[in-house]
Enzyme design. Structure first.
Site, short mmCIF file in Angstrom:
data_model
loop_
_atom_site.label_atom_id
_atom_site.label_comp_id
_atom_site.label_asym_id
_atom_site.label_seq_id
_atom_site.Cartn_x
_atom_site.Cartn_y
_atom_site.Cartn_z
N ASN A 1 -1.52 0.77 12.31
CA ASN A 1 -1.75 -0.57 11.75
C ASN A 1 -0.69 -1.47 12.41
O ASN A 1 0.49 -1.39 12.09
CB ASN A 1 -1.60 -0.48 10.22
CG ASN A 1 -1.48 -1.84 9.53
OD1 ASN A 1 -1.24 -2.86 10.15
ND2 ASN A 1 -1.64 -1.83 8.22
N VAL A 2 -1.16 -2.29 13.34
CA VAL A 2 -0.25 -3.01 14.24
C VAL A 2 0.68 -3.95 13.46
O VAL A 2 1.88 -4.02 13.71
CB VAL A 2 -1.08 -3.79 15.28
CG1 VAL A 2 -0.16 -4.56 16.22
CG2 VAL A 2 -1.97 -2.84 16.07
N GLU B 1 -10.78 6.73 2.80
CA GLU B 1 -10.06 5.46 2.63
C GLU B 1 -10.88 4.45 1.82
O GLU B 1 -10.63 3.26 1.84
CB GLU B 1 -9.71 4.89 4.01
CG GLU B 1 -8.84 5.82 4.83
CD GLU B 1 -7.33 5.67 4.57
OE1 GLU B 1 -6.86 4.53 4.44
OE2 GLU B 1 -6.64 6.70 4.49
N LEU C 1 5.19 1.55 7.38
CA LEU C 1 4.77 2.91 7.02
C LEU C 1 3.44 3.34 7.62
O LEU C 1 3.07 4.50 7.52
CB LEU C 1 4.69 3.02 5.49
CG LEU C 1 5.98 2.71 4.74
CD1 LEU C 1 5.74 2.73 3.23
CD2 LEU C 1 7.07 3.72 5.11
N SER C 2 2.71 2.38 8.23
CA SER C 2 1.34 2.68 8.62
C SER C 2 1.18 2.72 10.14
O SER C 2 0.71 1.75 10.74
CB SER C 2 0.38 1.64 8.03
OG SER C 2 0.05 1.99 6.72
N HIS D 1 -9.23 0.61 10.02
CA HIS D 1 -10.35 0.73 9.08
C HIS D 1 -11.52 -0.05 9.67
O HIS D 1 -11.32 -1.04 10.39
CB HIS D 1 -10.02 0.08 7.72
CG HIS D 1 -9.03 0.84 6.89
ND1 HIS D 1 -8.01 0.23 6.21
CD2 HIS D 1 -8.93 2.16 6.60
CE1 HIS D 1 -7.30 1.13 5.55
NE2 HIS D 1 -7.84 2.30 5.77
N ARG E 1 0.45 6.13 0.63
CA ARG E 1 -0.81 5.82 -0.04
C ARG E 1 -1.40 7.06 -0.71
O ARG E 1 -2.36 6.94 -1.48
CB ARG E 1 -1.79 5.21 0.96
CG ARG E 1 -1.20 4.00 1.72
CD ARG E 1 -2.22 2.97 2.09
NE ARG E 1 -2.82 2.38 0.89
CZ ARG E 1 -3.73 1.41 0.92
NH1 ARG E 1 -4.15 0.93 2.08
NH2 ARG E 1 -4.25 0.94 -0.19
N CYS F 1 -9.32 -6.65 2.69
CA CYS F 1 -8.52 -5.51 2.21
C CYS F 1 -8.14 -5.70 0.76
O CYS F 1 -7.97 -4.73 0.02
CB CYS F 1 -7.21 -5.39 2.98
SG CYS F 1 -7.36 -5.19 4.73
O1 SUG Z 1 -3.16 1.19 4.70
N1 SUG Z 1 -0.79 -1.39 5.03
C1 SUG Z 1 -2.12 -0.97 4.62
C2 SUG Z 1 -3.12 -2.05 4.88
C3 SUG Z 1 -4.45 -1.73 4.27
C4 SUG Z 1 -5.52 -2.65 4.72
N2 SUG Z 1 -6.75 -2.31 4.10
C5 SUG Z 1 -7.96 -2.45 4.65
N3 SUG Z 1 -8.12 -2.64 5.94
N4 SUG Z 1 -8.97 -2.31 3.89
C6 SUG Z 1 -2.51 0.33 5.32
O2 SUG Z 1 -2.21 0.47 6.52
C7 SUG Z 1 1.65 -1.18 5.19
C8 SUG Z 1 2.78 -0.81 4.27
C9 SUG Z 1 4.12 -0.93 4.92
O3 SUG Z 1 4.22 -0.72 6.14
O4 SUG Z 1 5.11 -1.20 4.20
C10 SUG Z 1 0.30 -0.70 4.67
O5 SUG Z 1 0.24 0.28 3.95
#
Ligand code: SUG
Length: 446
Positions: free
Chosen positions: A27-28, A176, A23-24, A252, A140, A373
Site C-alpha cells: 500500500n504505497v 479482505e 504497516l501495509s 485491493h 489487521r 475504503c
Molecule cells: O489495509 N491501510 C489500510 C488501507 C485499507 C484500504 N481499504 C480498501 N482499499 N478497501 C490497509 O492497507 C495503513 C496503516 C498504517 O500503515 O499505519 C493501513 O492499514
C-alpha cells in the site's frame, strides 16, 4: 418487497489512535507516510463530514464504531506482561512495530470489515455477512474479533441477518471483505450478480500471481464466502485481478474498479483478462435480465500510477433518485491534472455518472484509505432497515453528538513515540465507554 430497498453505507468512525506506522507493505500511501505525525481529531471529523453530507443528500448513512486499542490480548499473547502500562512500555522498547500494530486504527476502513450479500441474492432470503479475517497484515489480523461483535450487536435479528465468523486464518483463505467484492443489478432490491475479485489462487501452483507486492485475497476465500452466503452459481462471478497492477500498489480491487447498479467503472488494466471478465459478467447478468454498462478508463487517459495516487476508483458510486449516479471522490482527484480532466469529460459525457462529490479525507488517504475504503455497503429492505440497531444511523443529532465527542476526546497530534504514553490507552478506554453509551450499544466493548 424490492422497491423499498436502500443501500446503507456504514462508514468507519475513525478511532482515537489514528497514526501512520507504515504497516501495509504493498500500500504505497501507507509506506510513503511512515512515521509522519497524524491528527486523529481531524481524521475523525473529516470522516464525519462525509457521512453528514451524504446523509443530508438523502443517501442512507450509518457507521461502524472504532475498536478498543491497543489490543492488549495481542500484546500479552506475544509475550509482553505485567500491568497495562508495563505491557505498553515493554512493547515500545522491544518491538515498537508490534505496539503500532496493536494500536492501529485500521478498522476505520470498513470496506474490509466483511463481505455482505443482500437478501435478494441469498438462498435463505437473509442478509449475510462474512467477517473478513484480514490475515495478510498483523495489524489487521485481529480486527475480526471486535468486528464480529459489532456486527452481531448492530444486526441482531436472526430472521433477517446471518453474521458468519471470519474464515480460517491461514494463507489459503486470505479474505479482505467487500474491498474485493461488487454487485451488479438492475436496482438495489433486484436479484444481482455478485462479483468476487481475487489476487491469487492457493491450490493452483500454475496460476499467476504478483511478484513484488502481496496479493491479499484468494480465490478459495471468495468461493467460501459465496458458499456461506448461499449465492446462486449462475449469478456469481470470480475474476482475477491483474497481478501487474497489484505490483503497482493496487492492493485491493476497490483501488482500480467500482460497481453500482448495472455500471462497472474500471481501469483498462484492472483485470487479468478484461474481455473474459466482461463476458462473464454479461452472461451472469443475462440471468437477471440486466445489461452491463461498462465505463472503462483507458490507460492513456489515466495511468495506473495516477489512479493509485489520486484514488479515482476508490470512489463511491451512488444511485440517485433520478436514475443517474454520483461519484464520491477524494479531493486528490481534483489535484491531479489528468484525473481532473478525465472526470470533467466523464460527467459531461451523457453517461450514467453525471455528478461529482469531492471530500477532504486527507488523514485517511495518507494511509491508503479513500471514500470507498471507509464504507461498507449494506442494501436493506424496509423490514431489514427497521431491524438494524437505530443508534448507528446517521442524522443531524448523531452528527452533533459525535463531533462533540471527538472534539472532547481526540488528540490533534500523534507521533510514533506517543504510542509509548501509558495514558493514551486510558484516554481511549474512557472515550470508547462513552461512545458505547452514546450509540446505545452497551455490549460493544464488554
Ligand atoms: O489495509 N491501510 C489500510 C488501507 C485499507 C484500504 N481499504 C480498501 N482499499 N478497501 C490497509 O492497507 C495503513 C496503516 C498504517 O500503515 O499505519 C493501513 O492499514
Amino acid at each position: 418487497m424490492t422497491n423499498d430497498v436502500r443501500e446503507f453505507n456504514f462508514d468507519g468512525l475513525v478511532g482515537p489512535s489514528h497514526n501512520y506506522a507504515g504497516l501495509s507493505f504493498g500500500n504505497v500511501a501507507s509506506f510513503n507516510n511512515v512515521k509522519s505525525v497524524s491528527n486523529p481529531r481531524q481524521a475523525a471529523l473529516q470522516g464525519l463530514a462525509k457521512m453528514r453530507a451524504l446523509s443530508e443528500r438523502g443517501f442512507a448513512q450509518a457507521l461502524l464504531p472504532p475498536q478498543r486499542r491497543p489490543d492488549f490480548a495481542l500484546l500479552r499473547n506475544l509475550g509482553f506482561s505485567g500491568s497495562d502500562a508495563e505491557v505498553v512500555g515493554k512493547a515500545f522498547r522491544e518491538a515498537p512495530t508490534i505496539l503500532a500494530c496493536a494500536y492501529s486504527a485500521s478498522p476505520m476502513w470498513t470496506a474490509n470489515a466483511a463481505t455482505v450479500s443482500p437478501s435478494a441474492d441469498t438462498a435463505d432470503g437473509r442478509v449475510h455477512f462474512t467477517v473478513a479475517n484480514l490475515n495478510s497484515k498483523l495489524h489487521r489480523s485481529f480486527e475480526h474479533r471486535q468486528t464480529e461483535r459489532a456486527l452481531r450487536a448492530i444486526f441482531k435479528n436472526d430472521k433477517h441477518f446471518d453474521v458468519h465468523a471470519a474464515l480460517p486464518s491461514t494463507p489459503a483463505f486470505g479474505d479482505e471483505g467487500a474491498a474485493n467484492h461488487g454487485r451488479l443489478c438492475a436496482s438495489h432490491g433486484a436479484r444481482g450478480v455478485e462479483m468476487f475479485v481475487y489476487g491469487r489462487v492457493e491450490f493452483d501452483a500454475a496460476a499467476v500471481a504478483p511478484t513484488r507486492y502481496p496479493a491479499r485475497q484468494t480465490l478459495e476465500a471468495s468461493q467460501t464466502v459465496a458458499r456461506l452466503h448461499g449465492l446462486e452459481a449462475a449469478r456469481t462471478v470470480y475474476l482475477q485481478q491483474n497481478p501487474a497492477v497489484i505490483d503497482h500498489g493496487v492492493f485491493h480491487n476497490d483501488v482500480i474498479s467500482v460497481a453500482n447498479g448495472n455500471v462497472l467503472f474500471y481501469h483498462q488494466h484492472a483485470f487479468l483478462d478484461e474481455a473474459a471478465a466482461l463476458n462473464a459478467l454479461r452472461t451472469a447478468m443475462a440471468a437477471t435480465d440486466t445489461e452491463l454498462v461498462p465505463v472503462r478508463v483507458d490507460a492513456d487517459k489515466v495511468s495506473v500510477a495516477d489512479a493509485v495516487s489520486s484514488y479515482l476508483f476508490n470512489s463511491q458510486l451512488l444511485s440517485k433518485p433520478d436514475g443517474k449516479m454520483a461519484l464520491v471522490v477524494p479531493q486528490e482527484c481534483q489535484e491531479n491534472a489528468s484525473v481532473a480532466r478525465y472526470l470533467q469529460e466523464l460527467t459531461a459525457s451523457g453517461g450514467p455518472i453525471d455528478e461529482l462529490l469531492s471530500f477532504d479525507l486527507r488523514q485517511s488517504m495518507r494511509n491508503g484509505g479513500g471514500p470507498a475504503c471507509l464504507r461498507l455497503r449494506v442494501a436493506l429492505n424496509g423490514d431489514e432497515a427497521a431491524a438494524l440497531h437505530q443508534g448507528v444511523v446517521m442524522n443531524d443529532a448523531l452528527y452533533g453528538k459525535l463531533s462533540h465527542w471527538v472534539e472532547q476526546h481526540y488528540r490533534d497530534r500523534m507521533a510514533p513515540e506517543d504510542l509509548a504514553d501509558p495514558s493514551l490507552a486510558v484516554e481511549i478506554n474512557t472515550a470508547l465507554d462513552e461512545l458505547s453509551r452514546l450509540l446505545d450499544l452497551p455490549q460493544l466493548y464488554s
